[in-house]
Scaffold this active site. Structure first.
Site, PDB file in Angstrom:
ATOM      1  N   ASN A 241       0.860  -1.187   0.000  1.00 33.86           N
ATOM      2  CA  ASN A 241       0.000   0.000   0.000  1.00 33.86           C
ATOM      3  C   ASN A 241       0.899   1.240   0.000  1.00 33.86           C
ATOM      4  O   ASN A 241       1.507   1.552   1.024  1.00 33.86           O
ATOM      5  CB  ASN A 241      -0.891  -0.038   1.259  1.00 33.86           C
ATOM      6  CG  ASN A 241      -1.643   1.253   1.481  1.00 33.86           C
ATOM      7  OD1 ASN A 241      -1.819   2.052   0.556  1.00 33.86           O
ATOM      8  ND2 ASN A 241      -2.110   1.454   2.711  1.00 33.86           N
ATOM      9  N   TRP A 242       0.952   1.902  -1.133  1.00 32.97           N
ATOM     10  CA  TRP A 242       1.831   3.075  -1.228  1.00 32.97           C
ATOM     11  C   TRP A 242       1.261   4.285  -0.485  1.00 32.97           C
ATOM     12  O   TRP A 242       1.934   5.293  -0.337  1.00 32.97           O
ATOM     13  CB  TRP A 242       2.059   3.450  -2.694  1.00 32.97           C
ATOM     14  CG  TRP A 242       3.025   2.567  -3.429  1.00 32.97           C
ATOM     15  CD1 TRP A 242       3.597   1.408  -2.973  1.00 32.97           C
ATOM     16  CD2 TRP A 242       3.534   2.768  -4.751  1.00 32.97           C
ATOM     17  NE1 TRP A 242       4.422   0.882  -3.934  1.00 32.97           N
ATOM     18  CE2 TRP A 242       4.407   1.698  -5.041  1.00 32.97           C
ATOM     19  CE3 TRP A 242       3.347   3.741  -5.734  1.00 32.97           C
ATOM     20  CZ2 TRP A 242       5.084   1.579  -6.260  1.00 32.97           C
ATOM     21  CZ3 TRP A 242       4.008   3.627  -6.950  1.00 32.97           C
ATOM     22  CH2 TRP A 242       4.871   2.559  -7.200  1.00 32.97           C
ATOM     23  N   LYS A 243       0.017   4.199  -0.050  1.00 29.77           N
ATOM     24  CA  LYS A 243      -0.667   5.349   0.565  1.00 29.77           C
ATOM     25  C   LYS A 243      -0.535   6.557  -0.379  1.00 29.77           C
ATOM     26  O   LYS A 243      -0.517   6.381  -1.585  1.00 29.77           O
ATOM     27  CB  LYS A 243      -0.115   5.655   1.954  1.00 29.77           C
ATOM     28  CG  LYS A 243       0.018   4.420   2.820  1.00 29.77           C
ATOM     29  CD  LYS A 243       0.263   4.770   4.252  1.00 29.77           C
ATOM     30  CE  LYS A 243       0.657   3.516   4.999  1.00 29.77           C
ATOM     31  NZ  LYS A 243       0.311   3.578   6.404  1.00 29.77           N
TER      32      LYS A 243
ATOM     33  N   HIS B 268      -9.327   0.685   5.264  1.00 24.99           N
ATOM     34  CA  HIS B 268      -8.006   0.905   5.867  1.00 24.99           C
ATOM     35  C   HIS B 268      -8.180   1.843   7.060  1.00 24.99           C
ATOM     36  O   HIS B 268      -8.988   2.774   7.028  1.00 24.99           O
ATOM     37  CB  HIS B 268      -7.044   1.505   4.831  1.00 24.99           C
ATOM     38  CG  HIS B 268      -5.634   1.542   5.330  1.00 24.99           C
ATOM     39  ND1 HIS B 268      -5.181   2.531   6.179  1.00 24.99           N
ATOM     40  CD2 HIS B 268      -4.587   0.706   5.139  1.00 24.99           C
ATOM     41  CE1 HIS B 268      -3.911   2.298   6.474  1.00 24.99           C
ATOM     42  NE2 HIS B 268      -3.524   1.193   5.859  1.00 24.99           N
TER      43      HIS B 268
ATOM     44  N   GLU C  36      -4.949  -5.350  10.834  1.00 21.95           N
ATOM     45  CA  GLU C  36      -3.927  -4.301  10.986  1.00 21.95           C
ATOM     46  C   GLU C  36      -4.176  -3.546  12.290  1.00 21.95           C
ATOM     47  O   GLU C  36      -5.012  -2.632  12.327  1.00 21.95           O
ATOM     48  CB  GLU C  36      -4.013  -3.325   9.814  1.00 21.95           C
ATOM     49  CG  GLU C  36      -3.689  -3.940   8.480  1.00 21.95           C
ATOM     50  CD  GLU C  36      -3.200  -2.870   7.514  1.00 21.95           C
ATOM     51  OE1 GLU C  36      -2.048  -2.944   7.094  1.00 21.95           O
ATOM     52  OE2 GLU C  36      -3.963  -1.949   7.209  1.00 21.95           O
TER      53      GLU C  36
ATOM     54  N   GLY D 267       2.698   2.098  10.546  1.00 20.43           N
ATOM     55  CA  GLY D 267       3.591   3.232  10.338  1.00 20.43           C
ATOM     56  C   GLY D 267       4.354   3.653  11.586  1.00 20.43           C
ATOM     57  O   GLY D 267       4.962   4.719  11.621  1.00 20.43           O
TER      58      GLY D 267
ATOM     59  N   SER E 292       3.870  -2.303  10.112  1.00 21.50           N
ATOM     60  CA  SER E 292       5.337  -2.213  10.219  1.00 21.50           C
ATOM     61  C   SER E 292       6.065  -3.503   9.827  1.00 21.50           C
ATOM     62  O   SER E 292       7.090  -3.846  10.420  1.00 21.50           O
ATOM     63  CB  SER E 292       5.742  -1.751  11.626  1.00 21.50           C
ATOM     64  OG  SER E 292       5.216  -0.459  11.879  1.00 21.50           O
TER      65      SER E 292
ATOM     66  N   GLY F 108       2.979  -1.133   4.186  1.00 15.27           N
ATOM     67  CA  GLY F 108       2.942   0.280   3.831  1.00 15.27           C
ATOM     68  C   GLY F 108       4.333   0.773   3.481  1.00 15.27           C
ATOM     69  O   GLY F 108       4.821   0.619   2.364  1.00 15.27           O
ATOM     70  N   GLY F 109       5.024   1.338   4.484  1.00 16.04           N
ATOM     71  CA  GLY F 109       6.325   1.977   4.269  1.00 16.04           C
ATOM     72  C   GLY F 109       7.316   1.154   3.457  1.00 16.04           C
ATOM     73  O   GLY F 109       7.963   1.670   2.542  1.00 16.04           O
TER      74      GLY F 109
END
Ligand code: PEP
Length: 259
Positions: A9-11, A98, A170, A176, A215, A236-237
């Site tokens: 997920n690049w957000k 999300h 999640e 994050g 994370s 994510g990150g």
């Protein structure tokens, strides 16, 4: 065996340069036969990059999708994206619920369930995200909160239709923050999600891929895959760096092969 999934997920991050790096990397891997077929890899960029990413990745094993969709298939909803448009842009997956959308857009379980159904109607594979916040965890009601999110969504979606997508657990406090749930905490919650599904339909519960997110990186991912109810990861990150992302995919492929 349940489908192993690695979804990135690049957000609201990324550039056309990043799109080009992912395209090049995954085309190279495909040509080298290095892309593991036993893992379904998915990238969810901001929707503005979706067509370019999907076009570039055509012919590879990598799937693409979006981070959200609207409940309606078209209409006067400025700024929104319909499921059919995500399809048209080459996407086949979509996130629903999300925690950042629950928090900032105040999305409710009912709305999220309607989005999940809209995604199925558009022939997309939706991921239903659930998870408790820190206060809920510290108060000892994490499983209660997550089960309630799931059950409210199921009232609209129905267990049979849920089976056409995935669930992602999640914990909000792990997204994050660099602080993951321990593999045991994640396993316990995944087990409880599967048990809640099993009350309605045991075969769906056994077949459902349940992803962990919060994370995850190339160093900790293997430990999650050692737990039997963890079938995938939502990242994510660490999905914003192609080398890091590829390392995660390869660790997952090795873990799946040794299951
Ligand atoms: C996410 O955005 O779903 C997520 C899990 O983010 P991160 O991996 O950065 O915690």
């Amino acid at each position: 065996m349940r489908q192993a999934v690695v979804a990135g997920n690049w957000k609201m991050h990324g550039t056309r340069q990043l799109v080009a790096e992912f395209v090049q990397k995954f085309i190279d891997r495909q040509q080298l036969g290095a892309e593991p077929s036993q893992v379904q890899t998915v990238i969810l960029p901001p929707v503005g990059f979706l067509a370019e990413l999907s076009d570039g990745l055509r012919g590879t094993h990598l799937a693409t999708g979006a981070q959200d969709l609207h409940t309606h298939s078209k209409g006067a909803f400025t700024g929104e994206t319909a499921g059919s448009m995500i399809r048209d842009l080459g996407g086949s997956w979509v996130l629903t619920g999300h925690s950042e959308r629950r928090q900032y857009q105040k999305e409710t379980d009912r709305q999220i369930a309607n989005k999940f159904v809209a995604a199925l109607d558009a022939d997309l594979c939706p991921i239903l995200c659930v998870g408790e916040n820190l206060e809920d965890r510290e108060a000892g009601r994490a499983e209660q909160v997550v089960t309630a999110q799931l059950n409210t969504a199921l009232q609209t979606i129905g267990i049979k239709r849920l089976a056409a997508g995935c669930v992602a657990y999640e914990p909000v406090w792990a997204i994050g923050t660099g602080q993951t749930a321990t593999p045991d905490q994640a396993q316990q919650m995944h087990h409880s999600i599967r048990a809640a599904l099993g009350v309605l339909d045991e075969s769906v519960a056994q077949a459902m891929s349940i992803l962990y997110g919060g994370s995850v990186n190339e160093k900790n991912v293997e430990a999650f895959f050692k737990r039997r109810d963890i079938d995938g990861v939502l990242i994510g990150g660490a999905s914003l760096n192609v080398e890091q992302f590829v390392m995660i995919v390869d660790v997952v492929a090795a873990a799946v092969a040794s299951r």
